[in-house]
Design an enzyme around this catalytic site. Structure first.
Site, short mmCIF file in Angstrom:
data_model
loop_
_atom_site.label_atom_id
_atom_site.label_comp_id
_atom_site.label_asym_id
_atom_site.label_seq_id
_atom_site.Cartn_x
_atom_site.Cartn_y
_atom_site.Cartn_z
N ASP A 1 0.80 -1.16 0.07
CA ASP A 1 -0.08 0.00 0.04
C ASP A 1 0.69 1.17 -0.01
O ASP A 1 0.63 2.26 -0.99
CB ASP A 1 -1.04 -0.08 1.15
CG ASP A 1 -2.06 0.96 1.13
OD1 ASP A 1 -1.58 2.30 1.50
OD2 ASP A 1 -3.06 0.65 0.81
N ALA B 1 -4.80 2.49 -0.66
CA ALA B 1 -4.65 1.83 -1.65
C ALA B 1 -5.28 0.38 -2.02
O ALA B 1 -6.09 0.10 -2.62
CB ALA B 1 -3.09 1.76 -2.14
N ASP B 2 -4.84 -0.35 -0.84
CA ASP B 2 -5.80 -1.73 -0.54
C ASP B 2 -7.28 -1.48 -0.65
O ASP B 2 -7.78 -2.41 -0.97
CB ASP B 2 -5.29 -2.41 0.84
CG ASP B 2 -3.57 -3.07 0.49
OD1 ASP B 2 -3.72 -3.72 -0.47
OD2 ASP B 2 -2.86 -2.65 1.32
N GLN B 3 -7.76 -0.60 0.29
CA GLN B 3 -9.12 -0.34 0.55
C GLN B 3 -9.81 -0.09 -0.79
O GLN B 3 -10.90 -0.36 -1.21
CB GLN B 3 -9.28 0.38 1.54
CG GLN B 3 -8.68 -0.10 2.98
CD GLN B 3 -8.97 0.95 4.09
OE1 GLN B 3 -10.13 1.46 4.29
NE2 GLN B 3 -7.95 1.20 4.87
N ALA C 1 -9.98 -3.12 -2.88
CA ALA C 1 -11.09 -3.90 -2.22
C ALA C 1 -12.33 -3.44 -2.91
O ALA C 1 -13.23 -4.36 -3.34
CB ALA C 1 -11.16 -4.14 -1.08
#
Length: 401
Positions: A143, A171-173, A176
């Site tokens: 991230d 970034a990860d969220q 998702a």
């Protein structure tokens, strides 16, 4: 109670944040999420934590945050016997989700073509850091690295100090959310055509898309963002957009608002000389300092009341503990809890999307490693002897509270 995704089965090979958050969102809406973890160790997030502390003495808050409403089975993916079992599971599955580095699962026989061969309608969602080809394909896609690469970190913080990453896995969220967006779109397309497909999501593309207004500005206006020394809330904005101190040690954020209304509330008519858009941008550090000197004369709640009374866009800056007790957060019921077999009562943020006919609910706590393995294989038709044999040879592990 009706569930929007009831009857949808997901084989979830994902780990860490991006994939698990996506499948948790789908599980909240009723999908049957089977989390396929590594035998023994499980998801890598089980071994990571904040503050060097563990919930209930043993459980990772990071893992607990993203893995409710799932069943876990822990398998040795290199075993041919396990491969045959998973391909049998795939025949009745709707979606496969994975976020290993590009090519890793395919080399083990769990790529899109492998699943498509046994279930042509399968939807295969693959997450990565940089996509599945190109010069960065072998790089680790984490991230903070993505935040730095795409320009977000360079835009954040004070100009006379080092740039600052966002204090969450943004970034990860976003990745998702893009997974969920792609999966739901693919399910709708399959409903109409009967065709499955492969979905590719990557962290870099996701953050680039969410920085679109910044890219449009830079690429079309001939200007580059420069972080102001004062900490204006966005490097492209004029004063007073930013965070201001108050007399009692608090902070208030002030967004886009008529500058005249602000300096009138602050009882600072001397600030009127700056009331011009270009001046507020060109001299924004100076304006910030002078506004900050005025806000420090007021107690936080008093200043908030004065600003809100004339419809200035503002809010108190709160830490997480105080935000959880915010009256609006409490009114929405966003902080809830579930009982975990080892962690005990775990307080969590509840589902964010409200639906009148098919509400999202928390039905299961985050699972132990392989907790539901025997249950899942029994549903598949394996006998107790066959399940015991898998455990005996180490191809499956089961952790029960």
């Amino acid at each position: 109670m009706n569930k929007a995704l009831e009857g949808i089965r997901i084989l979830d090979f994902s780990h860490l944040l991006q994939g698990p958050f996506a499948t948790q969102l789908l599980g909240d809406m009723g999908a049957d999420v089977i989390k396929i973890e590594r035998a023994g160790a499980g998801d890598m997030f089980r071994g990571m934590t904040f503050f060097a502390k563990w919930v209930g003495g043993s459980e990772s808050p990071n893992f607990l945050a993203w893995n409710r409403n799932k069943r876990s089975i822990a398998l040795n993916l290199k075993s041919r016997k396990v491969h045959a079992i998973i391909m049998e599971m795939a025949q009745t599955a709707d979606v496969v989700v994975q976020n290993f580095r590009p090519g890793v699962l395919a080399r083990l026989g769990y790529g899109y073509e492998d699943f498509k061969a046994v279930n042509p309608g399968i939807i295969y969602c693959s997450g990565s850091g940089y996509g599945e080809e190109g010069p960065y394909v072998e790089r680790p896609g984490q991230d903070m690295l993505i935040q730095g690469l795409c320009g977000l970190i360079a835009n954040t913080g004070r100009g006379d100090q080092a740039p600052v990453p966002v204090g969450a896995g943004l970034a990860d969220q976003i990745g998702a959310m893009n997974m969920v967006y792609g999966i739901l779109s693919a399910l709708y397309y399959r409903e109409k055509t009967g065709k499955g497909q492969k979905i590719e999501v990557n962290l870099l593309a996701g953050l680039l898309a969410h920085l679109n207004q910044e890219y449009v500005a830079v690429l079309n206006l001939g200007e580059d963002f420069v972080r102001p020394n004062s900490g204006i809330g966005h490097p492209g904005m004029q004063a007073p957009f930013g965070i201001y101190e108050t007399r009692d040690g608090g902070y208030i954020s002030i967004a886009m608002s008529p500058f005249k209304a602000l300096y009138q509330v602050l009882q600072a008519p001397q600030l009127a000389v700056y009331d011009d858009l270009k001046t507020l941008f060109d001299q924004r550090d100076e304006v910030f300092g002078k506004v900050n000197a005025e806000t420090r004369k007021f107690a936080t709640q008093d200043l908030l009341a004065r600003l809100l009374a004339v419809d200035i866009w503002c809010a108190e800056v709160k830490d997480i503990r105080r935000a959880a007790e915010d009256p609006q957060v409490m009114h929405m019921g966003m902080i809830t809890s579930y009982e975990h077999p080892r962690g005990g009562k775990v307080r969590v943020v509840g589902p964010a999307v409200k639906m009148s006919e098919t509400p999202a609910t928390i039905e299961r706590p985050a699972p132990l490693v392989g907790q539901h393995g025997r249950e899942i294989l029994a549903e598949l038709g394996l006998s107790s002897q066959e399940i015991a044999a898998l455990e005996a040879c180490g191809d499956m592990t089961v952790d029960m509270a």
